[in-house]
Design a protein around this motif. Sequence first.
Motif, PDB file in Angstrom:
ATOM      1  N   PRO A 289      38.674  44.491  -6.105  1.00 37.82           N
ATOM      2  CA  PRO A 289      37.498  45.328  -6.374  1.00 37.82           C
ATOM      3  C   PRO A 289      37.590  45.936  -7.770  1.00 37.82           C
ATOM      4  CG  PRO A 289      38.480  45.853  -4.233  1.00 37.82           C
ATOM      5  CD  PRO A 289      39.437  44.962  -4.948  1.00 37.82           C
ATOM      6  N   PRO A 290      36.554  45.798  -8.565  1.00 36.18           N
ATOM      7  CA  PRO A 290      36.612  46.298  -9.954  1.00 36.18           C
ATOM      8  C   PRO A 290      36.909  47.791 -10.042  1.00 36.18           C
ATOM      9  CG  PRO A 290      34.690  44.879  -9.615  1.00 36.18           C
ATOM     10  CD  PRO A 290      35.271  45.136  -8.257  1.00 36.18           C
ATOM     11  N   GLN A 291      36.441  48.573  -9.047  1.00 36.37           N
ATOM     12  CA  GLN A 291      36.622  50.023  -9.134  1.00 36.37           C
ATOM     13  C   GLN A 291      38.076  50.462  -8.990  1.00 36.37           C
ATOM     14  OE1 GLN A 291      34.992  48.346  -6.834  1.00 36.37           O
ATOM     15  NE2 GLN A 291      35.024  49.293  -4.791  1.00 36.37           N
ATOM     16  N   TYR A 292      38.958  49.527  -8.561  1.00 34.05           N
ATOM     17  CA  TYR A 292      40.366  49.900  -8.369  1.00 34.05           C
ATOM     18  C   TYR A 292      41.284  49.253  -9.402  1.00 34.05           C
ATOM     19  CZ  TYR A 292      38.626  51.523  -3.871  1.00 34.05           C
ATOM     20  OH  TYR A 292      37.925  52.173  -2.907  1.00 34.05           O
ATOM     21  N   LEU A 293      40.742  48.702 -10.443  1.00 39.97           N
ATOM     22  CA  LEU A 293      41.579  48.042 -11.438  1.00 39.97           C
ATOM     23  C   LEU A 293      42.355  49.031 -12.318  1.00 39.97           C
ATOM     24  CD1 LEU A 293      39.320  45.060 -12.566  1.00 39.97           C
ATOM     25  CD2 LEU A 293      41.232  45.057 -10.953  1.00 39.97           C
ATOM     26  N   GLU A 294      42.054  50.321 -12.215  1.00 39.58           N
ATOM     27  CA  GLU A 294      42.804  51.334 -12.953  1.00 39.58           C
ATOM     28  C   GLU A 294      43.965  51.899 -12.126  1.00 39.58           C
ATOM     29  OE1 GLU A 294      42.408  52.150 -16.131  1.00 39.58           O
ATOM     30  OE2 GLU A 294      40.893  50.561 -16.202  1.00 39.58           O
ATOM     31  N   TRP A 295      44.196  51.311 -10.968  1.00 38.52           N
ATOM     32  CA  TRP A 295      45.292  51.783 -10.104  1.00 38.52           C
ATOM     33  C   TRP A 295      46.631  51.597 -10.822  1.00 38.52           C
ATOM     34  CZ3 TRP A 295      44.352  53.872  -5.290  1.00 38.52           C
ATOM     35  CH2 TRP A 295      45.447  54.147  -4.491  1.00 38.52           C
ATOM     36  N   PRO A 296      47.482  52.640 -10.896  1.00 35.28           N
ATOM     37  CA  PRO A 296      48.763  52.507 -11.613  1.00 35.28           C
ATOM     38  C   PRO A 296      49.725  51.611 -10.850  1.00 35.28           C
ATOM     39  CG  PRO A 296      48.622  54.641 -10.518  1.00 35.28           C
ATOM     40  CD  PRO A 296      47.269  54.002 -10.360  1.00 35.28           C
ATOM     41  N   ILE A 323      46.895  29.153  -3.287  1.00 32.77           N
ATOM     42  CA  ILE A 323      47.452  30.517  -3.373  1.00 32.77           C
ATOM     43  C   ILE A 323      46.297  31.491  -3.460  1.00 32.77           C
ATOM     44  CG2 ILE A 323      48.866  32.121  -4.710  1.00 32.77           C
ATOM     45  CD1 ILE A 323      50.440  29.792  -5.772  1.00 32.77           C
ATOM     46  N   SER A 324      46.400  32.569  -2.670  1.00 33.23           N
ATOM     47  CA  SER A 324      45.367  33.607  -2.689  1.00 33.23           C
ATOM     48  C   SER A 324      46.025  34.945  -2.998  1.00 33.23           C
ATOM     49  CB  SER A 324      44.652  33.677  -1.332  1.00 33.23           C
ATOM     50  OG  SER A 324      43.753  34.766  -1.297  1.00 33.23           O
ATOM     51  N   VAL A 325      45.459  35.667  -3.980  1.00 30.24           N
ATOM     52  CA  VAL A 325      45.913  37.013  -4.330  1.00 30.24           C
ATOM     53  C   VAL A 325      44.693  37.917  -4.262  1.00 30.24           C
ATOM     54  CG1 VAL A 325      47.072  38.465  -6.028  1.00 30.24           C
ATOM     55  CG2 VAL A 325      47.667  36.031  -5.863  1.00 30.24           C
ATOM     56  N   THR A 326      44.623  38.757  -3.240  1.00 34.72           N
ATOM     57  CA  THR A 326      43.444  39.610  -3.032  1.00 34.72           C
ATOM     58  C   THR A 326      43.894  41.050  -2.815  1.00 34.72           C
ATOM     59  OG1 THR A 326      43.481  39.174  -0.643  1.00 34.72           O
ATOM     60  CG2 THR A 326      42.125  37.728  -2.007  1.00 34.72           C
ATOM     61  N   LEU A 338      47.380  41.317  -0.772  1.00 39.38           N
ATOM     62  CA  LEU A 338      47.847  40.216   0.060  1.00 39.38           C
ATOM     63  C   LEU A 338      48.064  38.982  -0.809  1.00 39.38           C
ATOM     64  CD1 LEU A 338      48.445  39.170   2.942  1.00 39.38           C
ATOM     65  CD2 LEU A 338      46.023  38.503   3.085  1.00 39.38           C
ATOM     66  N   ILE A 339      49.301  38.460  -0.812  1.00 36.13           N
ATOM     67  CA  ILE A 339      49.623  37.211  -1.513  1.00 36.13           C
ATOM     68  C   ILE A 339      50.011  36.198  -0.444  1.00 36.13           C
ATOM     69  CG2 ILE A 339      51.079  36.097  -3.246  1.00 36.13           C
ATOM     70  CD1 ILE A 339      51.327  39.720  -3.343  1.00 36.13           C
ATOM     71  N   GLU A 340      49.240  35.138  -0.317  1.00 42.05           N
ATOM     72  CA  GLU A 340      49.526  34.156   0.728  1.00 42.05           C
ATOM     73  C   GLU A 340      49.330  32.736   0.197  1.00 42.05           C
ATOM     74  OE1 GLU A 340      46.828  34.501   4.007  1.00 42.05           O
ATOM     75  OE2 GLU A 340      45.177  35.180   2.745  1.00 42.05           O
ATOM     76  N   LEU A 403      52.373  41.193   2.220  1.00 42.97           N
ATOM     77  CA  LEU A 403      51.394  42.281   2.174  1.00 42.97           C
ATOM     78  C   LEU A 403      52.056  43.496   1.535  1.00 42.97           C
ATOM     79  CD1 LEU A 403      48.652  43.546   2.856  1.00 42.97           C
ATOM     80  CD2 LEU A 403      49.596  44.190   5.091  1.00 42.97           C
ATOM     81  N   LEU A 404      51.513  43.922   0.383  1.00 43.70           N
ATOM     82  CA  LEU A 404      52.018  45.102  -0.325  1.00 43.70           C
ATOM     83  C   LEU A 404      51.051  46.256  -0.099  1.00 43.70           C
ATOM     84  CD1 LEU A 404      52.880  43.410  -3.759  1.00 43.70           C
ATOM     85  CD2 LEU A 404      54.239  43.442  -1.660  1.00 43.70           C
ATOM     86  N   GLU A 405      51.556  47.382   0.396  1.00 42.09           N
ATOM     87  CA  GLU A 405      50.735  48.591   0.584  1.00 42.09           C
ATOM     88  C   GLU A 405      51.229  49.625  -0.422  1.00 42.09           C
ATOM     89  OE1 GLU A 405      50.605  49.841   4.630  1.00 42.09           O
ATOM     90  OE2 GLU A 405      50.276  47.826   5.402  1.00 42.09           O
ATOM     91  N   LEU A 406      50.416  49.842  -1.471  1.00 41.38           N
ATOM     92  CA  LEU A 406      50.841  50.651  -2.611  1.00 41.38           C
ATOM     93  C   LEU A 406      50.143  52.003  -2.584  1.00 41.38           C
ATOM     94  CD1 LEU A 406      50.537  47.917  -5.410  1.00 41.38           C
ATOM     95  CD2 LEU A 406      52.451  48.323  -3.849  1.00 41.38           C
ATOM     96  N   PRO A 407      50.891  53.102  -2.424  1.00 45.03           N
ATOM     97  CA  PRO A 407      50.277  54.435  -2.544  1.00 45.03           C
ATOM     98  C   PRO A 407      50.179  54.837  -4.014  1.00 45.03           C
ATOM     99  CG  PRO A 407      52.594  54.668  -2.055  1.00 45.03           C
ATOM    100  CD  PRO A 407      52.323  53.176  -2.090  1.00 45.03           C
ATOM    101  N   LEU A 408      49.542  55.971  -4.255  1.00 41.30           N
ATOM    102  CA  LEU A 408      49.594  56.523  -5.604  1.00 41.30           C
ATOM    103  C   LEU A 408      51.019  57.001  -5.869  1.00 41.30           C
ATOM    104  CD1 LEU A 408      46.313  58.582  -6.097  1.00 41.30           C
ATOM    105  CD2 LEU A 408      47.090  56.651  -7.478  1.00 41.30           C
ATOM    106  N   PRO A 409      51.590  56.705  -7.021  1.00 38.81           N
ATOM    107  CA  PRO A 409      52.960  57.154  -7.311  1.00 38.81           C
ATOM    108  C   PRO A 409      53.065  58.669  -7.274  1.00 38.81           C
ATOM    109  CG  PRO A 409      52.234  55.513  -8.898  1.00 38.81           C
ATOM    110  CD  PRO A 409      51.029  55.902  -8.108  1.00 38.81           C
ATOM    111  N   HIS A 410      54.243  59.169  -6.867  1.00 38.89           N
ATOM    112  CA  HIS A 410      54.458  60.607  -6.771  1.00 38.89           C
ATOM    113  C   HIS A 410      54.269  61.302  -8.116  1.00 38.89           C
ATOM    114  CE1 HIS A 410      55.964  64.322  -5.096  1.00 38.89           C
ATOM    115  NE2 HIS A 410      56.876  64.408  -6.041  1.00 38.89           N
ATOM    116  N   SER A 411      54.682  60.638  -9.182  1.00 36.34           N
ATOM    117  CA  SER A 411      54.555  61.244 -10.507  1.00 36.34           C
ATOM    118  C   SER A 411      53.091  61.452 -10.882  1.00 36.34           C
ATOM    119  CB  SER A 411      55.248  60.360 -11.555  1.00 36.34           C
ATOM    120  OG  SER A 411      54.677  59.056 -11.556  1.00 36.34           O
ATOM    121  N   PHE A 412      52.212  60.520 -10.488  1.00 38.14           N
ATOM    122  CA  PHE A 412      50.781  60.661 -10.788  1.00 38.14           C
ATOM    123  C   PHE A 412      50.176  61.796  -9.965  1.00 38.14           C
ATOM    124  CE2 PHE A 412      51.608  56.614 -12.618  1.00 38.14           C
ATOM    125  CZ  PHE A 412      50.640  56.420 -13.592  1.00 38.14           C
TER     126      PHE A 412
END
Length: 422
Positions: A289-296, A323-326, A338-340, A403-412
């Motif tokens: 999603p374009p709106q999340y491309l600024e995710w650190p 290969i799918s990267v979504t 998700l990388i499958e 499947l990677l579940e990435l939170p916002l980093p603690h430093s941010f």
Amino acid sequence: MINIAFSLPGNTSPDQVDSILVLSFELSSVSAFFSQITGMSNNYTDTYITDQNGYLVYAPESGMVGRRLENVAPEGKYRIVSTEIDKTGWNLNIALDVERLNGIIRMRYHKGVTVLLLAILLISAVQFVMTRRALSPIRSIQKAMNSVRKGVWKTRIEIKGEDEIWKLAENYNEMADALEEWKEKNARQNEEQIQAVRKTADAQMHALESQINAHFLCNTLNAINMSAAEQGNEEVSEMLRKLSDIMRYAYSSSTGAVTLGDEVHWVTQYLALQKFRLMDRFDYRVEFPPQYLEWPCCKLFLQPFVENSIRHGFVEKEKDCFISVTGRMGKDGRMEILIEDNGCGMSDDQSHAVQEKLSAAVFIHMEGTGIGLENVAARLRIFYGERLEIRFWTEEGKGTRFLLELPLPHSFLQDDAEEEYL
């Protein structure tokens, strides 16, 4: 013997005495009678009977009869209790020997005090034993705490009862287990951070050493790209441009956070180059999603996963590889990536080795499997903290998924909180 005479009036005149009634009592029977009515079979009371003139008509000893009561039982030594005997004019006297009675009282008092002291000593001894037994778990807890204070973390208390204090000792053991677990976890985290710092230092040193070569290679690729473009070979020119961008991004001096958009752009070019190199043996899809491309995110964290699919997943397939990267936003506020692939999958041994890499607290090296996955897993764990999740599925002949579940980093989060406060 005691004799008591009573006059009996006559029939003709009340004043005329026709006869006299004499009652005789043996002293032994009288003494037994007085013992019964007084209830005093002791040696500090005596019973006397005196006539109307104060002379003894009965005494415990026959030799006293006829003497005056005050001569037999002096008032200073004895206390006299008297009562009149009806119709006789005599008095019944009970003499208490005060000195003898006080002596008996003192003797009984001393006996009572002695018994009381013995009872107190016995109670104290029992209380001491019970207190010592009750304090035994407390001493055990204190001893264990002193051992922990000295650095002996594995000290535990042997439970010897079921009362409340031993329950406290059980709670101490549970606390000690939790502290031991926390210590081991903290040691693993420290080791992980130390290894990460070492890896970062090594990477920075390698980057510094290779900057000259990278600069030379990028300039050379740009020159070849311009030559290919001038000769009309657009495909070669495009591949050279992508390779130049990849090298410039990979060898840049930035080792901190980048954006998800940077990573998506880089992995897209990387997949395009790999597809070209392998002569279209696989296809790929990259959607975010374009709106999340600024995710650190970490730099170069997607490449090890897609490389794993290309190098190991497609090794036995010649065509129809994919290969799918979504990416999407999860319900709990974490970015899900998700990388499958539809490759050959992994055996149980291979799956176990990869799972160990992804869950390892420090960098480990397993022969024949490379260090890419374990390296990126460790870097992601340091960057995102405890809320990071890396899930992994594979099945032989059907493919592999990460499947990677990435939170916002603690430093941010800290930076945002500080800005809001300011």
